[in-house]
Scaffold this motif. Structure first.
Motif, PDB file in Angstrom:
ATOM      1  N   LYS A 104       0.783  -1.453  -0.295  1.00 41.69           N
ATOM      2  CA  LYS A 104       0.141   0.048   0.003  1.00 41.69           C
ATOM      3  C   LYS A 104       0.794   1.209   0.183  1.00 41.69           C
ATOM      4  O   LYS A 104       1.540   1.369   0.737  1.00 41.69           O
ATOM      5  N   PRO A 105       0.675   2.178  -0.854  1.00 40.92           N
ATOM      6  CA  PRO A 105       1.374   3.457  -0.852  1.00 40.92           C
ATOM      7  C   PRO A 105       0.953   4.324   0.305  1.00 40.92           C
ATOM      8  O   PRO A 105      -0.112   4.339   0.725  1.00 40.92           O
ATOM      9  N   ALA A 106       2.078   5.021   0.789  1.00 39.66           N
ATOM     10  CA  ALA A 106       1.638   6.061   1.928  1.00 39.66           C
ATOM     11  C   ALA A 106       0.685   7.164   1.503  1.00 39.66           C
ATOM     12  O   ALA A 106       0.701   7.495   0.191  1.00 39.66           O
ATOM     13  N   GLY A 107      -0.244   7.360   2.096  1.00 41.43           N
ATOM     14  CA  GLY A 107      -1.111   8.755   1.667  1.00 41.43           C
ATOM     15  C   GLY A 107      -2.517   8.119   1.263  1.00 41.43           C
ATOM     16  O   GLY A 107      -3.400   9.078   0.992  1.00 41.43           O
ATOM     17  N   LEU A 108      -2.684   6.805   0.923  1.00 39.25           N
ATOM     18  CA  LEU A 108      -3.634   6.371   0.588  1.00 39.25           C
ATOM     19  C   LEU A 108      -4.591   5.594   1.868  1.00 39.25           C
ATOM     20  O   LEU A 108      -3.834   4.520   2.226  1.00 39.25           O
ATOM     21  N   ALA A 109      -5.791   5.783   1.968  1.00 40.30           N
ATOM     22  CA  ALA A 109      -6.571   5.266   2.902  1.00 40.30           C
ATOM     23  C   ALA A 109      -6.906   3.824   2.510  1.00 40.30           C
ATOM     24  O   ALA A 109      -6.950   3.732   1.216  1.00 40.30           O
ATOM     25  N   VAL A 110      -7.318   2.929   3.292  1.00 44.77           N
ATOM     26  CA  VAL A 110      -7.673   1.656   2.900  1.00 44.77           C
ATOM     27  C   VAL A 110      -8.990   1.576   2.489  1.00 44.77           C
ATOM     28  O   VAL A 110      -9.578   0.676   1.683  1.00 44.77           O
ATOM     29  N   HIS A 111      -9.826   2.567   2.859  1.00 46.58           N
ATOM     30  CA  HIS A 111     -11.377   2.641   2.478  1.00 46.58           C
ATOM     31  C   HIS A 111     -11.720   4.075   2.518  1.00 46.58           C
ATOM     32  O   HIS A 111     -10.948   4.929   3.227  1.00 46.58           O
ATOM     33  N   LYS A 112     -12.775   4.412   1.937  1.00 48.51           N
ATOM     34  CA  LYS A 112     -13.337   5.836   1.957  1.00 48.51           C
ATOM     35  C   LYS A 112     -14.051   6.081   3.376  1.00 48.51           C
ATOM     36  O   LYS A 112     -14.207   5.182   4.125  1.00 48.51           O
ATOM     37  N   GLY A 113     -14.094   7.389   3.635  1.00 48.85           N
ATOM     38  CA  GLY A 113     -14.953   7.625   4.809  1.00 48.85           C
ATOM     39  C   GLY A 113     -14.002   9.111   5.274  1.00 48.85           C
ATOM     40  O   GLY A 113     -12.844   9.306   5.091  1.00 48.85           O
ATOM     41  N   SER A 114     -14.741   9.854   6.378  1.00 50.21           N
ATOM     42  CA  SER A 114     -14.117  11.017   6.866  1.00 50.21           C
ATOM     43  C   SER A 114     -13.459  11.802   6.092  1.00 50.21           C
ATOM     44  O   SER A 114     -12.186  12.177   6.034  1.00 50.21           O
ATOM     45  N   GLY A 115     -14.164  12.404   4.874  1.00 47.98           N
ATOM     46  CA  GLY A 115     -13.565  13.293   3.917  1.00 47.98           C
ATOM     47  C   GLY A 115     -12.805  12.637   2.942  1.00 47.98           C
ATOM     48  O   GLY A 115     -12.309  13.443   2.000  1.00 47.98           O
ATOM     49  N   VAL A 116     -12.433  11.250   2.968  1.00 54.56           N
ATOM     50  CA  VAL A 116     -11.907  10.667   1.940  1.00 54.56           C
ATOM     51  C   VAL A 116     -12.679   9.904   0.929  1.00 54.56           C
ATOM     52  O   VAL A 116     -13.673   9.058   1.247  1.00 54.56           O
ATOM     53  N   ASP A 117     -12.672  10.218  -0.338  1.00 54.08           N
ATOM     54  CA  ASP A 117     -13.626   9.784  -1.487  1.00 54.08           C
ATOM     55  C   ASP A 117     -13.358   8.499  -1.781  1.00 54.08           C
ATOM     56  O   ASP A 117     -14.122   7.854  -2.232  1.00 54.08           O
ATOM     57  N   TYR A 118     -12.034   7.830  -1.596  1.00 52.68           N
ATOM     58  CA  TYR A 118     -11.854   6.562  -2.227  1.00 52.68           C
ATOM     59  C   TYR A 118     -10.609   5.853  -1.286  1.00 52.68           C
ATOM     60  O   TYR A 118      -9.582   6.707  -0.687  1.00 52.68           O
ATOM     61  N   GLY A 119     -10.646   4.619  -1.284  1.00 48.87           N
ATOM     62  CA  GLY A 119      -9.417   4.095  -0.562  1.00 48.87           C
ATOM     63  C   GLY A 119      -9.042   2.893  -1.190  1.00 48.87           C
ATOM     64  O   GLY A 119      -9.296   2.782  -2.596  1.00 48.87           O
ATOM     65  N   VAL A 120      -8.193   1.986  -0.930  1.00 48.76           N
ATOM     66  CA  VAL A 120      -7.650   0.753  -1.702  1.00 48.76           C
ATOM     67  C   VAL A 120      -8.785  -0.189  -2.061  1.00 48.76           C
ATOM     68  O   VAL A 120      -8.899  -0.400  -3.240  1.00 48.76           O
TER      69      VAL A 120
END
Length: 322
Positions: free
Chosen positions: A109-125
């Motif tokens: 997993k790259p740093a800075g990429l969430a594992v899933h969306k949520g809390s202002g994050v539109d998408y994740g792994v």
């Protein structure tokens, strides 16, 4: 407004052995394809979904033979409303695959990429992978990594594999090792930090994880790898998987992680940026091993170029006596 149509009325489903052990919210997300997560949680909160005749929480794990009532929902039809990964992610995630078989997938997993969306994050792994692999019948996160942590991330490709991995995690049969750069010269040798943690402690408007006497048990084992005057590279293994566990335990014993904006030392982080070029949290899940169905799986992920460069600069500074 995009056209939408209702699904075909209330449905009553019987859970098969294939889906036993799966979280209800994840089951519904696949069953009601196209439904946003907010809709799934709303029908659960309102009691419109019933499990064996009663109300149920999103985290409830399904069992074979359970009877599930699923209400009719309205789903958008237009294809252009579906999530589309930003350009470049298909190639980037394909290059990040460390290991894959019919049951599991391990990514670097790259740093800075969430594992899933949520809390202002539109998408994740998980959202990226599902969009990039539309024919994949099942794909679930088996564990999580912090957004700023890089390295080995394990996903299950079958419900049976997910159950086996979750059982192995609960019983301590998954070994996860991390590389962490911490502040200062580490002169403790191998050291265990066995301190309970509580998450969502509010301080100054920020939600944190803290060491508290009545928290959940948490055990981290640290082992020195490379020692420098300014900082030390440690290997950390965790016997429990609490949120921010390594970061909080390291800070608790006076050696916060480099680049940790939440629990670290701001002056130390500025020095690491100026002298060594570090612009992210130095925490990397470098290896993962487990037994799955009678076979052993062991995967490792090398440090990326940025973190290697930080260590190279520390070595040069040590040789020059700075």
């Amino acid at each position: 407004m995009p056209a939408s149509v209702p699904t075909s009325g209330v449905r009553h489903l019987e859970i098969t052995a294939e889906h036993a052990g799966q979280r209800l919210d994840n089951f519904l997300l696949r069953e009601l394809k196209g439904a946003p997560k907010s809709l799934i949680y709303r029908i659960l909160r309102k009691g419109e979904v019933r499990l064996n005749g009663g109300r149920v929480q999103p985290c409830q794990r399904l069992q074979a033979g359970d009877r599930l009532r699923v209400p009719p929902v309205r789903l958008g039809e237009r294809e252009d409303r579906a999530f589309r990964p930003p350009p470049g992610w298909a190639e980037r995630l394909q290059a990040a695959v460390l290991y894959e078989d019919r049951e599991v997938l391990v990514l670097d997993k790259p740093a800075g990429l969430a594992v899933h969306k949520g809390s202002g994050v539109d998408y994740g792994v998980i959202e990226l992978l599902r969009a990039l692999r539309p024919r994949e019948p099942f794909l679930e996160l088996a564990h999580r990594l912090d957004r700023d942590t890089s390295g080995c991330l394990l996903l299950a490709r079958t419900p049976a594999a997910l159950r086996l991995i979750q059982d192995a995690l609960r019983t301590g049969r998954v070994e996860k090792r991390y590389l962490a750069l911490v502040q200062g010269y580490w002169n403790h040798g191998p050291r265990e930090v066995n301190q309970p943690l509580r998450r969502n402690v509010l301080r100054g408007g920020e939600r944190l994880v803290e060491v508290v006497d009545d928290g959940k048990p948490a055990l981290t084992r640290f082992r020195p790898v490379s020692l420098f005057k300014l900082a030390s590279l440690l290997e950390a293994s965790i016997a429990t998987g609490r949120t921010h566990q390594i970061r909080v335990h390291a800070a608790h014993i006076g050696h916060p992680l480099a680049g940790d904006a939440k629990y670290g030392d701001a002056a130390f982080d500025r020095t690491m940026t100026e002298r060594c070029g570090l612009r992210r949290l130095f925490l990397h899940a470098h290896s993962l091993s487990l037994s799955l169905g009678g076979r052993d799986i062991a995967v490792s992920a090398p440090l990326d170029a940025e973190l290697k460069s930080v260590l190279d600069r520390l070595r040069l500074a040590s040789l020059s006596g700075r």
